[in-house]
Design an enzyme around this catalytic site. Structure first.
Site, PDB file in Angstrom:
ATOM      1  N   LYS A 197      24.156  61.268  37.819  1.00  0.00           N
ATOM      2  CA  LYS A 197      23.649  62.504  37.237  1.00  0.00           C
ATOM      3  C   LYS A 197      24.277  62.662  35.850  1.00  0.00           C
ATOM      4  CE  LYS A 197      25.153  66.417  36.855  1.00  0.00           C
ATOM      5  NZ  LYS A 197      24.848  66.602  35.425  1.00  0.00           N
ATOM      6  N   GLU A 236      38.193  61.860  37.015  1.00  0.00           N
ATOM      7  CA  GLU A 236      38.724  61.597  35.666  1.00  0.00           C
ATOM      8  C   GLU A 236      38.534  62.889  34.889  1.00  0.00           C
ATOM      9  OE1 GLU A 236      40.191  58.945  34.685  1.00  0.00           O
ATOM     10  OE2 GLU A 236      39.604  57.380  36.084  1.00  0.00           O
ATOM     11  N   CYS A 290      39.012  62.489  26.140  1.00  0.00           N
ATOM     12  CA  CYS A 290      39.939  63.104  27.091  1.00  0.00           C
ATOM     13  C   CYS A 290      41.389  62.679  26.876  1.00  0.00           C
ATOM     14  CB  CYS A 290      39.511  62.737  28.495  1.00  0.00           C
ATOM     15  SG  CYS A 290      39.235  60.955  28.671  1.00  0.00           S
ATOM     16  N   GLU A 322      43.226  72.233  26.642  1.00  0.00           N
ATOM     17  CA  GLU A 322      42.429  71.164  26.032  1.00  0.00           C
ATOM     18  C   GLU A 322      41.386  71.792  25.113  1.00  0.00           C
ATOM     19  OE1 GLU A 322      39.511  69.018  28.441  1.00  0.00           O
ATOM     20  OE2 GLU A 322      40.289  67.143  27.632  1.00  0.00           O
TER      21      GLU A 322
HETATM   22  P1  NAD Z   1      32.037  69.432  32.549  1.00  0.00           P
HETATM   23  O1  NAD Z   1      33.062  69.419  33.606  1.00  0.00           O
HETATM   24  O2  NAD Z   1      31.461  70.732  32.143  1.00  0.00           O
HETATM   25  O3  NAD Z   1      30.775  68.552  33.027  1.00  0.00           O
HETATM   26  C1  NAD Z   1      30.909  67.193  33.366  1.00  0.00           C
HETATM   27  C2  NAD Z   1      29.742  66.789  34.271  1.00  0.00           C
HETATM   28  O4  NAD Z   1      29.919  67.453  35.520  1.00  0.00           O
HETATM   29  C3  NAD Z   1      28.382  67.221  33.764  1.00  0.00           C
HETATM   30  O5  NAD Z   1      27.435  66.232  34.109  1.00  0.00           O
HETATM   31  C4  NAD Z   1      28.119  68.522  34.509  1.00  0.00           C
HETATM   32  O6  NAD Z   1      26.742  68.808  34.633  1.00  0.00           O
HETATM   33  C5  NAD Z   1      28.768  68.223  35.844  1.00  0.00           C
HETATM   34  N1  NAD Z   1      29.278  69.388  36.582  1.00  0.00           N
HETATM   35  C6  NAD Z   1      29.849  70.512  36.096  1.00  0.00           C
HETATM   36  N2  NAD Z   1      30.264  71.308  37.105  1.00  0.00           N
HETATM   37  C7  NAD Z   1      29.973  70.650  38.256  1.00  0.00           C
HETATM   38  C8  NAD Z   1      30.186  70.931  39.636  1.00  0.00           C
HETATM   39  N3  NAD Z   1      30.754  72.068  40.048  1.00  0.00           N
HETATM   40  N4  NAD Z   1      29.781  70.020  40.556  1.00  0.00           N
HETATM   41  C9  NAD Z   1      29.218  68.858  40.160  1.00  0.00           C
HETATM   42  N5  NAD Z   1      28.964  68.541  38.873  1.00  0.00           N
HETATM   43  C10 NAD Z   1      29.359  69.422  37.927  1.00  0.00           C
HETATM   44  O7  NAD Z   1      32.633  68.624  31.328  1.00  0.00           O
HETATM   45  P2  NAD Z   1      31.985  68.325  29.901  1.00  0.00           P
HETATM   46  O8  NAD Z   1      32.142  69.524  29.039  1.00  0.00           O
HETATM   47  O9  NAD Z   1      30.624  67.750  30.087  1.00  0.00           O
HETATM   48  O10 NAD Z   1      32.940  67.134  29.394  1.00  0.00           O
HETATM   49  C11 NAD Z   1      34.148  67.342  28.760  1.00  0.00           C
HETATM   50  C12 NAD Z   1      35.290  67.230  29.736  1.00  0.00           C
HETATM   51  O11 NAD Z   1      35.303  65.952  30.359  1.00  0.00           O
HETATM   52  C13 NAD Z   1      36.640  67.358  29.060  1.00  0.00           C
HETATM   53  O12 NAD Z   1      37.476  68.177  29.839  1.00  0.00           O
HETATM   54  C14 NAD Z   1      37.167  65.935  29.044  1.00  0.00           C
HETATM   55  O13 NAD Z   1      38.564  65.826  28.991  1.00  0.00           O
HETATM   56  C15 NAD Z   1      36.612  65.394  30.316  1.00  0.00           C
HETATM   57  N6  NAD Z   1      36.569  63.938  30.280  1.00  0.00           N
HETATM   58  C16 NAD Z   1      37.470  63.222  31.023  1.00  0.00           C
HETATM   59  C17 NAD Z   1      37.473  61.828  30.952  1.00  0.00           C
HETATM   60  C18 NAD Z   1      38.443  60.997  31.741  1.00  0.00           C
HETATM   61  O14 NAD Z   1      38.205  59.800  31.892  1.00  0.00           O
HETATM   62  N7  NAD Z   1      39.533  61.542  32.248  1.00  0.00           N
HETATM   63  C19 NAD Z   1      36.554  61.175  30.131  1.00  0.00           C
HETATM   64  C20 NAD Z   1      35.669  61.946  29.394  1.00  0.00           C
HETATM   65  C21 NAD Z   1      35.672  63.325  29.470  1.00  0.00           C
END
Ligand code: NAD
Length: 483
Positions: A181, A255, A289, A387
């Site tokens: 997704k 992650e 991240c 962050e």
């Molecule tokens: P987000 O958590 O808002 O969304 C990430 C994904 O999860 C999206 O596809 C979203 O639709 C989905 N999602 C959101 N809430 C959900 C839930 N309750 N259940 C299932 N799916 C859900 O994050 P974002 O704003 O898209 O991305 C940025 C974040 O991602 C930052 O915090 C960054 O640090 C993190 N990130 C971490 C890594 C890593 O490897 N540790 C890598 C890249 C980004």
């Protein structure tokens, strides 16, 4: 695909075919450089997830479930070649959607992706899935590593391709099937990967994509047909995913976010520091991240380091992400820019602004913010603890190495980090003491052959390297007490 025109898709890639969506809902993709629509795709509904999960289960229970590791390695290699042919389109699609500088997109969202698939193909070729072990009790046991099953993969918008492939590659290597997704902010790229998977002959149902928002993600996470969840995203969403998986006793890898430290030692060579810090702290416009967004500077060279980092920020070329020489592109969305700007406003109250702090002029109507540096930041400040996920650095003064390590570890996160010194051994000794999943000495680059992931609120489990395979495997012991 030319990004001069609006890209429209009307189907999803499910069960090896382009299928009609179950609803009329659409996702409008807004280009980060312009604020204008650059594409439009269907938004998945629950029935589409049901269909994708059923297709994955059918493939797992069918011929794919019977493949040998060597056969799966061939699939991974063909998939890598099909993506390589599409590198240019793929990197441009990512760059146009989320503002990633094109040079970085070419490196990480296409070149690195191909390298990951080939690396896992290599691991798979020689994969041993069954071992006969002599027991001290006098009989033998067969230890079998089967696929964990159908994986639900959820990815964010900042590295949509590489983060998907970090899940797809070990899933295919181990014989799993996967439903992905993607984030609604970056959905054009997954159509290019699906096209590559189709051309490469990845069997029907082995990889399926259903784009949508968080509700759809939540539906996938709790779907009864899912055997394991692989999630990358924010810590807040990760906690919710973990709660659901905990209740369902469903394996999950997470992650999540970070707020890593760059520890600059007092013997650092500033000329060597700055080019490395550009990627390690400002990479992808601050939307990585694992970035070192807290800069820990020794009191003995504090002013010199603050000036150098402010100079670095002021000298970075800000502009359209699609220009080859751009170093800082726009942020991924207007909502995200508003969030980053609210942190900049807090920083102006909490600390001393030494670079940036506003919107750059003459770069168009995209979601730009200036590379920004705050000095005299206390580690307890909001801008040092939360962050920000934008090009905003906090410089924090420390007295001695003990204090530097203490400040670095005083964070709810533990994902990345860097140590900078003219003496690599000295820096390595410090690196060993930082509470984090990964850390770089005089630079930071995620190694595809080594485990990547976080501790504390940065996540659970590891991706990349041979270690990631275990998360996609199920162990079974077959006792042979009668020989
Ligand atoms: P987000 O958590 O808002 O969304 C990430 C994904 O999860 C999206 O596809 C979203 O639709 C989905 N999602 C959101 N809430 C959900 C839930 N309750 N259940 C299932 N799916 C859900 O994050 P974002 O704003 O898209 O991305 C940025 C974040 O991602 C930052 O915090 C960054 O640090 C993190 N990130 C971490 C890594 C890593 O490897 N540790 C890598 C890249 C980004």
């Amino acid at each position: 695909m030319s990004l001069d025109e609006n890209i429209k898709h009307d189907t999803f890639y499910i069960d090896g075919d382009w299928v009609k969506p179950s609803t009329d809902a659409r996702i409008d993709v807004i280009g980060a450089n312009t604020g204008l629509s650059i594409g439009n795709v269907p938004e998945g509904g629950e029935a589409d997830i049901d269909r994708a999960v059923a297709a994955a289960r059918k493939a797992l229970d069918g011929a794919w479930g019977e493949t040998t590791p060597a056969e799966r390695a061939e699939v991974l290699n063909r998939f890598a070649a099909a993506i390589e042919k599409r590198s240019d389109r793929l990197s441009r699609a990512v760059s146009a959607q989320n503002g990633m500088p094109l040079a970085l997109a070419e490196q990480l969202e296409s070149g690195y992706v191909v390298a990951i698939l080939r690396y896992y193909a290599g691991l798979t070729t020689n994969m041993v899935i069954e071992e006969r072990r002599a027991s001290p009790l006098g009989f033998d046991t067969l230890i079998r590593k089967g696929p964990v099953g159908v994986v639900g993969g959820i990815v964010p918008w900042n590295f949509p391709v590489v983060l998907s492939i970090m899940k797809i590659a070990p899933a295919l290597a181990t014989g799993c099937c996967i439903v992905l997704k993607p984030s609604p902010g970056t959905v054009l790229d997954c159509y290019i990967i699906a096209e590559a998977a189709h051309e490469a002959g990845v069997p029907a149902g082995v990889i399926n994509w259903v784009p949508g928002g968080r509700e759809l993600g939540a539906y996938l996470v709790s779907h009864p047909g899912i055997d394991k969840v692989a999630f990358t995203g924010s810590t807040g969403a990760g906690r919710k995913v973990a709660e659901v998986c905990g209740r369902l006793l469903r394996p999950v890898s997470l992650e999540l976010g970070g707020k890593s430290a760059a520890i600059i030692l007092d013997d650092v060579n500033i000329e060597h520091l700055l080019p490395g810090l550009h990627f390690a702290s400002f990479g992808n416009n601050g939307q990585i991240c694992a970035l070192s967004s807290r800069i820990l500077a020794p009191a003995s060279r504090y002013d010199e380091i603050v000036d150098a980092i402010a100079g670095l920020a002021k000298g970075l070329k800000v502009g359209s992400s699609l220009d080859k020489d751009t170093q800082i592109g726009p942020l991924a969305s207007s909502e995200h820019r508003a969030r980053v700007e609210s942190y900049i406003a807090k920083g102006k109250v909490e600390a001393r602004l030494v670079a940036g702090g506003g919107r750059p002029k003459g770069v168009g109507d995209g979601w730009f913010v200036e590379p920004t540096v705050f000095a005299d930041v206390d580690n307890s400040a909001v801008i040092a603890q939360e962050e920000i996920f934008g090009p905003v650095l906090s410089v924090i003064k420390y007295r001695d190495e003990e204090e530097a390590v203490k400040i670095a570890n005083d964070s709810e996160f533990g994902l990345g980090g860097t140590v900078w010194s003219s003496d690599s051994k000295r820096a390595q000794a410090i690196a060993r003491r930082v509470q984090t999943g990964t850390i770089g000495v005089n630079g930071y680059m995620i190694d595809l052959a080594s485990p990547f992931g976080g501790i504390k609120a940065s996540g659970l489990g590891r991706e990349m390297g041979p270690e990631s395979l275990a998360a996609y495997q199920q162990l079974k012991s077959i006792y042979l007490p009668a020989g």
